[in-house]
Design an enzyme around this catalytic site. Structure first.
Site, PDB file in Angstrom:
ATOM      1  N   GLU A 197       0.670  -1.313  -0.062  1.00  0.00           N
ATOM      2  CA  GLU A 197      -0.070   0.199  -0.057  1.00  0.00           C
ATOM      3  C   GLU A 197       0.696   1.286   0.110  1.00  0.00           C
ATOM      4  O   GLU A 197       1.690   1.515   0.864  1.00  0.00           O
ATOM      5  CB  GLU A 197      -0.967  -0.090   1.348  1.00  0.00           C
ATOM      6  N   GLU A 226       4.839   5.269   3.638  1.00  0.00           N
ATOM      7  CA  GLU A 226       3.978   6.598   4.221  1.00  0.00           C
ATOM      8  C   GLU A 226       5.198   7.446   4.637  1.00  0.00           C
ATOM      9  O   GLU A 226       5.871   7.208   5.639  1.00  0.00           O
ATOM     10  CB  GLU A 226       3.246   6.430   5.329  1.00  0.00           C
ATOM     11  N   ASP A 275      10.577   7.626  -0.186  1.00  0.00           N
ATOM     12  CA  ASP A 275       9.852   7.713  -1.454  1.00  0.00           C
ATOM     13  C   ASP A 275       9.399   6.135  -1.845  1.00  0.00           C
ATOM     14  O   ASP A 275      10.462   5.392  -1.978  1.00  0.00           O
ATOM     15  CB  ASP A 275      10.900   8.349  -2.642  1.00  0.00           C
ATOM     16  N   ASP A 293      -2.252  11.971  -3.207  1.00  0.00           N
ATOM     17  CA  ASP A 293      -2.104  13.555  -3.064  1.00  0.00           C
ATOM     18  C   ASP A 293      -2.543  13.721  -4.619  1.00  0.00           C
ATOM     19  O   ASP A 293      -1.885  13.480  -5.627  1.00  0.00           O
ATOM     20  CB  ASP A 293      -0.809  13.748  -2.780  1.00  0.00           C
ATOM     21  N   ASP A 298     -11.005  10.671  -5.330  1.00  0.00           N
ATOM     22  CA  ASP A 298     -12.281  11.293  -5.343  1.00  0.00           C
ATOM     23  C   ASP A 298     -12.163  12.688  -6.315  1.00  0.00           C
ATOM     24  O   ASP A 298     -13.189  13.463  -6.307  1.00  0.00           O
ATOM     25  CB  ASP A 298     -12.936  11.802  -4.017  1.00  0.00           C
ATOM     26  N   THR A 338     -11.664   4.711   4.294  1.00  0.00           N
ATOM     27  CA  THR A 338     -10.658   5.291   4.756  1.00  0.00           C
ATOM     28  C   THR A 338     -11.176   6.641   5.392  1.00  0.00           C
ATOM     29  O   THR A 338     -12.089   7.084   5.129  1.00  0.00           O
ATOM     30  CB  THR A 338      -9.476   5.682   3.707  1.00  0.00           C
ATOM     31  N   ARG A 339     -10.008   7.483   6.241  1.00  0.00           N
ATOM     32  CA  ARG A 339     -10.640   8.382   6.831  1.00  0.00           C
ATOM     33  C   ARG A 339     -10.727   9.554   5.770  1.00  0.00           C
ATOM     34  O   ARG A 339     -11.750  10.374   5.848  1.00  0.00           O
ATOM     35  CB  ARG A 339      -9.616   8.834   7.838  1.00  0.00           C
ATOM     36  N   TYR A 340     -10.050   9.414   4.802  1.00  0.00           N
ATOM     37  CA  TYR A 340      -9.954  10.686   3.571  1.00  0.00           C
ATOM     38  C   TYR A 340     -11.242  10.399   3.158  1.00  0.00           C
ATOM     39  O   TYR A 340     -11.974  11.304   2.542  1.00  0.00           O
ATOM     40  CB  TYR A 340      -8.739  10.485   2.952  1.00  0.00           C
ATOM     41  N   GLU A 341     -11.457   9.020   2.603  1.00  0.00           N
ATOM     42  CA  GLU A 341     -12.719   8.749   1.916  1.00  0.00           C
ATOM     43  C   GLU A 341     -13.951   9.565   2.562  1.00  0.00           C
ATOM     44  O   GLU A 341     -14.882  10.056   1.969  1.00  0.00           O
ATOM     45  CB  GLU A 341     -12.954   7.133   1.660  1.00  0.00           C
TER      46      GLU A 341
END
Length: 203
Positions: free
Chosen positions: A34, A59, A86, A108, A144, A182-185
């Site tokens: 991931e 990450e 990276d 991002d 999104d 996910t939290r971002y979703e």
């Protein structure tokens, strides 16, 4: 962070490592990468759901890594390894045909057009991913941001080794099977943005 993270971190200077299963104590049946796991919610949920699978999470941001390491310690997760630099460096280190799946979830978007060249999906990184995916391995992408979805489809279309699996709109409008979210979703949905889920298979 001082004690557990060094134990979990992959060393890309180790040129002798060729068997990824050997990185885990249980010799996993599959290995999943991931890229950009944020706070680690999806990574940890999947590792707990599939204890026989080995997960590698990338990450670069310290806060996200700290959250993931805390969750790994508190929930006693044993099938995750981490990388804080990276992702391209890790992809270059991985052996050919060594991964069963790569997840790139809500990366991002670099929304300004002059910054699009910074997006992780690029011809160079798709080349890297295609090299390390096993035959019939899967690349999953979620976003999104419509322009990033179009960008990804355009770039993948130029790589004959990755085939889009969608047969109808439902295939990209609904989350992947057993999707924990996910939290971002959740944040994107609250803002009225509609996620898209793309899956590609390595030929």
């Amino acid at each position: 962070m001082a004690t557990l993270l060094p134990e979990l971190t992959l060393d890309v200077a180790d040129t002798a490592t060729r068997d990824l299963a050997a990185l885990f104590p249980h010799k996993p049946s599959r290995v999943v990468l991931e890229i950009g796991f944020g706070g680690g919610e999806h990574l940890i949920a999947e590792a707990l759901r599939q204890p026989d699978v080995g997960f590698i999470g990338v990450e670069p941001f310290l806060n996200g890594m700290a959250k993931a390491v805390t969750a790994i310690a508190e929930r006693e997760v044993h099938n995750v390894r981490l990388f804080s630099r990276d992702a391209a460096l890790l992809l270059d280190w991985l052996p050919d045909a060594s991964l069963d799946e790569i997840d790139l979830l809500y990366p991002d978007p670099w929304p300004k057009k002059r910054h699009w060249k910074r997006r992780f999906v690029s011809s160079e990184n798709l080349e890297r991913m295609a090299r390390v995916l096993k035959p019939h391995g899967v690349f999953r992408f979620a976003s999104d941001i419509p322009s990033y979805v179009e960008w990804t489809l355009m770039h993948v279309a130029h790589d004959v080794r990755l085939g889009w699996t969608a047969e109808s709109a439902a295939d990209w409008m609904h989350p992947f099977p057993d999707w924990p979210g996910t939290r971002y979703e959740a944040k994107a949905r609250r803002a009225g943005r509609v996620p898209t889920y793309l899956e590609f298979v390595r030929t």
